[in-house]
Design a protein around this motif. Structure first.
Motif, mmCIF file in Angstrom:
data_model
loop_
_atom_site.group_PDB
_atom_site.id
_atom_site.type_symbol
_atom_site.label_atom_id
_atom_site.label_comp_id
_atom_site.label_asym_id
_atom_site.label_seq_id
_atom_site.Cartn_x
_atom_site.Cartn_y
_atom_site.Cartn_z
ATOM 1 N N GLU A 80 6.903 20.765 -12.360
ATOM 2 C CA GLU A 80 7.503 22.297 -12.396
ATOM 3 C C GLU A 80 7.265 22.928 -13.823
ATOM 4 O O GLU A 80 6.911 24.116 -13.786
ATOM 5 N N GLU A 116 -0.183 34.773 -13.662
ATOM 6 C CA GLU A 116 0.541 33.868 -12.561
ATOM 7 C C GLU A 116 -0.624 33.849 -11.201
ATOM 8 O O GLU A 116 -0.726 32.689 -10.804
ATOM 9 N N GLU A 156 4.847 26.064 -15.195
ATOM 10 C CA GLU A 156 5.628 27.270 -15.727
ATOM 11 C C GLU A 156 4.876 27.412 -17.157
ATOM 12 O O GLU A 156 4.669 28.472 -17.687
#
Length: 371
Positions: A102, A184, A106
């Motif tokens: 995770e 993103e 990010e």
């Protein structure tokens, strides 16, 4: 004899009168020509002196502009580094946490968003200040030509130039948010294990640029919305200068300059990544100097692949530090981020200020508002 001379003049009196008139007219014409020539020479000398004075003033304005861009660029860079800070994530990853996947996801977004934001922010800073300072320079030049009717007081100059503070604060906040959202979206197509050639890495950056260009709030097409406040304290002259600056920034020429700068900035990044790809060459080129790419490494470079997980620390390092110095490496690929010197922002700004399109923009703005 005298009578003969008298008769001669009498018989040819018309010829003498005509000749005298022609000679007199010729002398008068010569005097007019000489007078007009002196007028022309004086006018030419005046125009040459005026052009020289204007050229000197423009060169002084350009020096001030470049110094201001260089002076403000560290502040722009610091805000980008602060808002897209990766230090905390790096510290967590070094401790090998359970949620490292995770965290890597990010980090993937933040690293690319940060370097892309630096490219756009440095371009927008250069274009906005090039416009503002040359527009102001044009007004100040007119004030030197017509000192009795000065338009721009010191207070007006200060208020006008302080408008760049909007970009340094709210404008950058909007830019960072916009770029992060688009990065993103683009990065969802790329997994951490995906192997990328240099061409693939270049395509990734162009994909981000394309996504931003197609956004309804595209920084290229809407630079004025990021660079200028919506309102200013409106004196007549300040209001006029604000509206004129808005008109310039909304011009297609400015969009073209911004697009050229951004493309040039991404090319600079890809050129730097090429050095890393060269150093990753499994062949004999590993033993070559880190600062030089020879024919063999250039021919092999498009065959080399680096996983996105290994590329992320490199990109993060480029956004944080100076281009052109090789970072160290470690087994987890993180320590290399901290072994560089210098500031990338200055490299981008230096490249943009050498752009002929940006120079032409400054010249055109100055010439428009100094006449």
């Amino acid at each position: 004899m005298l009578a003969g001379i008298k008769n001669f003049f009498y018989r040819h009196r018309r010829k003498f009168i005509t000749t005298g008139a022609i000679l007199g007219g010729g002398v008068f014409l010569i005097k007019i020509i000489q007078y007009k020539l002196r007028q022309f020479q004086e006018q030419q000398a005046k125009e040459i002196a005026e052009r020289f004075k204007r050229m000197q003033h423009f060169e002084s304005t350009e020096r001030t502009c470049n110094q201001t861009i260089v002076g403000l660029s560290p502040t722009v860079s610091e805000k980008v580094q602060k808002e897209l800070n990766t230090s905390e994530i790096l510290e967590k990853l070094r401790s090998n946490p359970e949620n490292k996947l995770e965290l890597w996801e990010e980090l993937k977004v933040l690293a690319f968003a940060k370097i892309v934001t630096l490219v756009y922010a440095s371009s927008m800073l250069a274009v906005t200040l090039k416009t503002q300072i040359n527009l102001l320079g044009g007004y100040l030049y007119k004030d030197t030509v017509e000192p009795v009717d000065k338009q721009v007081s010191v207070d007006i100059q200060t208020a006008y130039l302080s408008m760049i503070q909007y970009f340094m604060a709210d404008g950058q906040d909007k830019l960072i948010k916009l770029i992060k959202n688009n990065v993103e979206i683009v990065m969802r197509r790329y997994s951490l294990k995906q192997q990328l050639t240099l061409a693939d890495a270049e395509t990734l950056f162009w994909s981000i640029q394309l996504a931003l260009n197609n956004d309804e709030l595209s920084p290229i097409k809407n630079i004025a919305k990021f660079a200028l406040p919506r309102e200013v304290n409106r004196s007549d002259i300040l209001s006029k200068m604000y509206d004129e600056t808005l008109d310039v920034l909304e011009n297609t020429e400015v969009a073209d300059v911004c697009l050229s700068n951004v493309s040039s900035g991404f090319s600079l990044i890809v050129d730097e990544l090429a050095e890393y790809y060269s150093e990753a060459d499994p062949g004999p080129s590993q033993e070559k100097s880190k600062s030089a790419l020879n024919v063999d490494s250039l021919s092999n470079i498009n065959e080399i692949k680096i996983s996105l997980a290994k590329l992320i620390p490199i990109v993060n390092g480029l956004s944080t530090h100076h281009l052109g110095h090789t970072a160290g490496s470690s087994s987890n690929g993180l320590n290399g981020m901290d072994n560089r010197n210098g500031d990338m922002m200055s490299s981008l700004v230096a490249r943009f200020m050498q752009s002929e399109k940006l120079k032409t923009l400054g010249t055109n703005v100055y010439e428009t508002f100094c006449l």
